[in-house]
Enzyme design. Structure first.
Site, PDB file in Angstrom:
ATOM      1  CD  GLU A 191      -6.823  -3.511  -5.852  1.00  0.00           C
ATOM      2  OE1 GLU A 191      -7.240  -3.755  -4.717  1.00  0.00           O
ATOM      3  OE2 GLU A 191      -5.695  -3.063  -6.091  1.00  0.00           O
ATOM      4  CE  LYS A 236      -4.325   1.354   2.185  1.00  0.00           C
ATOM      5  NZ  LYS A 236      -5.027   1.709   0.966  1.00  0.00           N
TER       6      LYS A 236
HETATM    7  N1  PXG Z   1      -7.608  -1.834  -3.041  1.00  0.00           N
HETATM    8  C1  PXG Z   1      -6.916  -0.695  -3.042  1.00  0.00           C
HETATM    9  C2  PXG Z   1      -6.060  -0.353  -4.195  1.00  0.00           C
HETATM   10  C3  PXG Z   1      -6.989   0.158  -1.924  1.00  0.00           C
HETATM   11  O1  PXG Z   1      -6.295   1.286  -1.899  1.00  0.00           O
HETATM   12  C4  PXG Z   1      -8.529  -1.396  -0.893  1.00  0.00           C
HETATM   13  C5  PXG Z   1      -8.397  -2.204  -2.011  1.00  0.00           C
HETATM   14  C6  PXG Z   1      -9.370  -1.867   0.252  1.00  0.00           C
HETATM   15  O2  PXG Z   1      -8.541  -2.278   1.330  1.00  0.00           O
HETATM   16  P1  PXG Z   1      -8.998  -2.149   2.844  1.00  0.00           P
HETATM   17  O3  PXG Z   1      -7.878  -2.688   3.629  1.00  0.00           O
HETATM   18  O4  PXG Z   1      -9.235  -0.687   3.119  1.00  0.00           O
HETATM   19  O5  PXG Z   1     -10.230  -2.940   2.980  1.00  0.00           O
HETATM   20  C7  PXG Z   1      -7.810  -0.199  -0.838  1.00  0.00           C
HETATM   21  C8  PXG Z   1      -7.905   0.680   0.330  1.00  0.00           C
HETATM   22  C9  PXG Z   1      -9.367   6.627  -0.406  1.00  0.00           C
HETATM   23  C10 PXG Z   1      -9.045   5.404   0.341  1.00  0.00           C
HETATM   24  O6  PXG Z   1      -9.000   7.712   0.087  1.00  0.00           O
HETATM   25  C11 PXG Z   1      -8.817   4.208  -0.277  1.00  0.00           C
HETATM   26  C12 PXG Z   1      -8.504   3.084   0.486  1.00  0.00           C
HETATM   27  C13 PXG Z   1      -8.440   3.143   1.832  1.00  0.00           C
HETATM   28  C14 PXG Z   1      -8.671   4.352   2.420  1.00  0.00           C
HETATM   29  C15 PXG Z   1      -8.965   5.497   1.678  1.00  0.00           C
HETATM   30  O7  PXG Z   1      -9.979   6.540  -1.473  1.00  0.00           O
HETATM   31  N2  PXG Z   1      -8.261   1.959  -0.164  1.00  0.00           N
END
Ligand code: PXG
Length: 289
Positions: A182, A149
């Site tokens: 995704e 991430k």
């Molecule tokens: N795929 C990607 C590429 C992400 O960045 C998720 C899946 C979901 O993962 P989690 O662990 O959160 O269930 C993410 C997470 C935003 C934002 O500001 C995006 C995420 C998390 C927090 C904020 O758009 N993505």
């Protein structure tokens, strides 16, 4: 708003990062997005573990222990007096000089923001979201490891631009082989004949914490589940379709590339996941008091 920055809680106006920070110059860093509900931080340990894994994978040393970082997160939420909200935890490579080498950066910088986030308008949680397939692909594992991430979200941002220009709010991203990876900030799930399907992490998905929670809830709800390679075909013929993420939570999808999914309404099993998810997030988590 109080921001935690490199060991101190400072006012927002004083929370500044150097223009020589490699996080800014090169996107060299990692982050986490974490939610808290009713003064409890949801899956804090899993987020901290993923943060340290992301850092390890890019040879970034976080100058605190996971236990310390957890404590700083709790302190930041407490200092801002919020009951519900969203935490952005960022670790950058730190201040260096011009030139790519991370070895020129003496010490990583970390900051923690406790605020709120709203990704999609409430009506879409009720009526479902329309999404498109982006032409922009997820980077191959040999490019930027998709499990990390990192602060490099340009790829996802370009896919988001495609979605918005097409009048949608989110985009499905495929990997280089054409399999569903995704969305730009969410994981993908479908239901077909009562079975839950989601792309494997090895197809380029982030190992989402919300994704893990949905897989756990499937067991509790007695819904069979499978992680497998999926194509757009699987999405088009799905009975139900939904996305998951910390920011998005669980949101139904009712159209892909202007084609109706299922009967065009959020599905009943999606509704059961949403209910079970709400129940879990409001009754578990690390207390901030
Ligand atoms: N795929 C990607 C590429 C992400 O960045 C998720 C899946 C979901 O993962 P989690 O662990 O959160 O269930 C993410 C997470 C935003 C934002 O500001 C995006 C995420 C998390 C927090 C904020 O758009 N993505």
């Amino acid at each position: 708003m109080k921001i935690w920055l490199d060991g101190e809680l400072v006012e927002e106006s004083a929370a500044k990062i150097s223009v020589f920070d490699h996080g800014l110059l090169y996107g060299d860093g990692v982050f986490e997005g974490i939610r808290f509900y009713k003064r409890r931080i949801f899956r804090l340990e899993e987020h901290i573990r993923r943060l340290f894994d992301s850092a390890r994978a890019i040879v970034l040393e976080i100058p605190w222990t996971p236990e310390e970082v957890s404590r700083f997160v709790i302190e930041t939420v407490a200092a801002n007096g919020l009951d519900d909200g969203y935490i952005r935890l960022v670790v950058t490579r730190g201040t260096g000089s011009m030139g790519l080498s991370p070895y020129l950066c003496k010490r990583a910088s970390m900051f923690i923001i406790a605020s709120t986030i709203s990704l999609y308008p409430a009506e879409h949680y009720e009526n479902g979201l329309s999404v498109i397939t982006a032409a922009t692909r997820r980077p191959a594992p040999g490019a930027l490891m998709p499990q990390v991430k990192s602060l490099n979200y340009l790829n996802n941002i370009m896919a988001k631009v495609e979605a918005i220009q097409a009048g949608a709010l989110e985009a499905v991203m495929l990997n280089e082989q054409g399999y569903v990876a995704e969305c730009t900030g969410d994981n993908v799930f479908i239901l077909r004949d009562g079975v839950l399907h989601t792309p494997q992490v090895s197809d380029g998905a982030l190992d989402g914490i919300t994704r893990r929670v949905i897989l756990e809830l499937a067991d509790q709800l007695g819904i069979p589940k499978v992680e497998r390679s999926m194509t757009r075909y699987d999405l088009f013929v799905a009975d139900e379709f939904f996305l998951t993420g910390t920011a998005a939570e669980v949101i139904p999808v009712v159209a892909l590339d202007r084609r109706v999914i299922g009967d065009g309404k959020p599905g009943p099993l999606t509704g059961r996941f949403i209910e079970a998810f709400k129940q879990l997030v409001t009754t578990t988590g690390t207390p901030i008091d």
